[in-house]
Design a protein around this motif. Sequence first.
Motif, PDB file in Angstrom:
ATOM      1  N   ARG A 133       1.332   5.216  -3.561  1.00  0.00           N
ATOM      2  CA  ARG A 133       1.521   4.394  -4.023  1.00  0.00           C
ATOM      3  C   ARG A 133       0.597   2.889  -4.893  1.00  0.00           C
ATOM      4  O   ARG A 133      -0.621   2.647  -5.514  1.00  0.00           O
ATOM      5  CB  ARG A 133       2.787   3.600  -4.913  1.00  0.00           C
ATOM      6  CG  ARG A 133       3.570   5.031  -5.293  1.00  0.00           C
ATOM      7  CD  ARG A 133       4.997   5.334  -5.993  1.00  0.00           C
ATOM      8  NE  ARG A 133       4.985   3.711  -6.562  1.00  0.00           N
ATOM      9  CZ  ARG A 133       5.073   4.173  -7.961  1.00  0.00           C
ATOM     10  NH1 ARG A 133       5.058   5.209  -8.951  1.00  0.00           N
ATOM     11  NH2 ARG A 133       5.275   2.942  -8.896  1.00  0.00           N
ATOM     12  N   SER A 134       0.494   2.230  -3.524  1.00  0.00           N
ATOM     13  CA  SER A 134      -0.618   0.663  -3.775  1.00  0.00           C
ATOM     14  C   SER A 134      -0.914   0.839  -2.489  1.00  0.00           C
ATOM     15  O   SER A 134      -1.981  -0.429  -2.704  1.00  0.00           O
ATOM     16  CB  SER A 134       0.491  -0.230  -2.986  1.00  0.00           C
ATOM     17  OG  SER A 134       2.146   0.291  -3.688  1.00  0.00           O
ATOM     18  N   HIS A 135      -1.015   1.533  -1.848  1.00  0.00           N
ATOM     19  CA  HIS A 135      -3.373   2.213  -0.692  1.00  0.00           C
ATOM     20  C   HIS A 135      -3.746   3.614  -0.750  1.00  0.00           C
ATOM     21  O   HIS A 135      -3.457   3.877   0.400  1.00  0.00           O
ATOM     22  CB  HIS A 135      -2.139   1.523   0.748  1.00  0.00           C
ATOM     23  CG  HIS A 135      -2.309   0.393   0.781  1.00  0.00           C
ATOM     24  ND1 HIS A 135      -2.976  -1.052   0.572  1.00  0.00           N
ATOM     25  CD2 HIS A 135      -1.034  -0.654   0.178  1.00  0.00           C
ATOM     26  CE1 HIS A 135      -1.787  -2.041   0.850  1.00  0.00           C
ATOM     27  NE2 HIS A 135      -0.695  -1.611   0.662  1.00  0.00           N
ATOM     28  N   PRO A 136      -3.754   4.151  -1.898  1.00  0.00           N
ATOM     29  CA  PRO A 136      -3.904   5.222  -2.110  1.00  0.00           C
ATOM     30  C   PRO A 136      -5.601   5.905  -0.948  1.00  0.00           C
ATOM     31  O   PRO A 136      -5.499   6.631  -1.022  1.00  0.00           O
ATOM     32  CB  PRO A 136      -4.363   5.924  -3.510  1.00  0.00           C
ATOM     33  CG  PRO A 136      -4.558   4.056  -4.892  1.00  0.00           C
ATOM     34  CD  PRO A 136      -3.689   3.207  -3.308  1.00  0.00           C
ATOM     35  N   GLY A 137      -5.896   4.363  -0.997  1.00  0.00           N
ATOM     36  CA  GLY A 137      -7.153   4.898  -0.104  1.00  0.00           C
ATOM     37  C   GLY A 137      -7.085   4.820   1.273  1.00  0.00           C
ATOM     38  O   GLY A 137      -7.941   4.969   2.228  1.00  0.00           O
ATOM     39  N   ARG A 138      -6.148   4.329   1.384  1.00  0.00           N
ATOM     40  CA  ARG A 138      -5.749   4.144   2.906  1.00  0.00           C
ATOM     41  C   ARG A 138      -4.556   4.965   3.325  1.00  0.00           C
ATOM     42  O   ARG A 138      -4.357   4.933   4.448  1.00  0.00           O
ATOM     43  CB  ARG A 138      -4.999   2.843   3.136  1.00  0.00           C
ATOM     44  CG  ARG A 138      -6.270   2.073   3.262  1.00  0.00           C
ATOM     45  CD  ARG A 138      -5.819   0.389   3.317  1.00  0.00           C
ATOM     46  NE  ARG A 138      -6.199  -0.695   2.847  1.00  0.00           N
ATOM     47  CZ  ARG A 138      -6.194  -2.000   2.123  1.00  0.00           C
ATOM     48  NH1 ARG A 138      -4.825  -2.160   1.753  1.00  0.00           N
ATOM     49  NH2 ARG A 138      -6.971  -2.452   2.475  1.00  0.00           N
TER      50      ARG A 138
END
Length: 295
Positions: A133-138
């Motif tokens: 939810r908060s760090h989709p790229g990671r």
Amino acid sequence: MGATSVSSKVERVDPAGPGPATEGSEDTAAAPAPGRLSALRTPKRPRLWFELLLIALSYGVYSVIRNAAPTRVEQAQDHARWIWDVQDAMGLAFERSVNHAIESVTWLIVSMNYYYATLHFVVTIAVLVWLFRSHPGRYGATRLVLFATTGVALLGYYFYPLAPPRLMEGMDFIDTASVHHTWGSLSAEGSAMASVSNQYAAMPSMHIGWSLWCGVTIFVLARPLWVKVLGLLYPAVTLLVIVATANHFWLDAVGGLICLAFGYAVARLWYGASCYRLPRRVGAPGQEEPRVQPS
């Protein structure tokens, strides 16, 4: 002269003709392969349905392989004795003292029994959801760390059977979950847990591998200081729990740490950067993704 000059120019740039222009065209046609590999290594926004399916399948495969390891009781006992002797030679064979001391405090050891049986899954899933939810790229790279860590741990379970302290013969360890009849006892004869779990898959400790993954991820990516502190405390408390409940030696925890280091190395090699240094957010599937800057 003018017509001849124009004709000559047309012939020189004709892509169908011989010469350097044709060779350049062939080189361009052969280029897409590296592009596809680069696309696979570029962070993308995760898809919920795919992640749920992947996690379910991966855990199923992990459980099957872990429990399919041959039950070699004698060898597992020999390995446990060897680890105990090594720790004793180092002056660090403290598991039995911790086990007996905490077992005498009923409310504490019962709480640890439930901690051992549940938080291993609850906290790990919660961190995955938070990353999604908060760090989709990671998310993809950090999830790869977890999967690679767990995958290499299977080699230990298969090739190095190890009796946990609670199952060591003649060592007077207390199986706290069995004694206090708390849910999750793996050694109570006839119990559902005992029938579906490999009793001798103690090295490495994935309670430590997973809790360290959670702790490092929370510490690096969370912003509130109190959350970072909780991230650091989680693997430390987990180490105390696995020792107090006699489920692992502290050297099993070292094995879990080594597996986690392998997982981070795999993700670093694949993405070309630390999973925590990748872009926090990325475009929707099909959109151009930001270029990863190696660290």
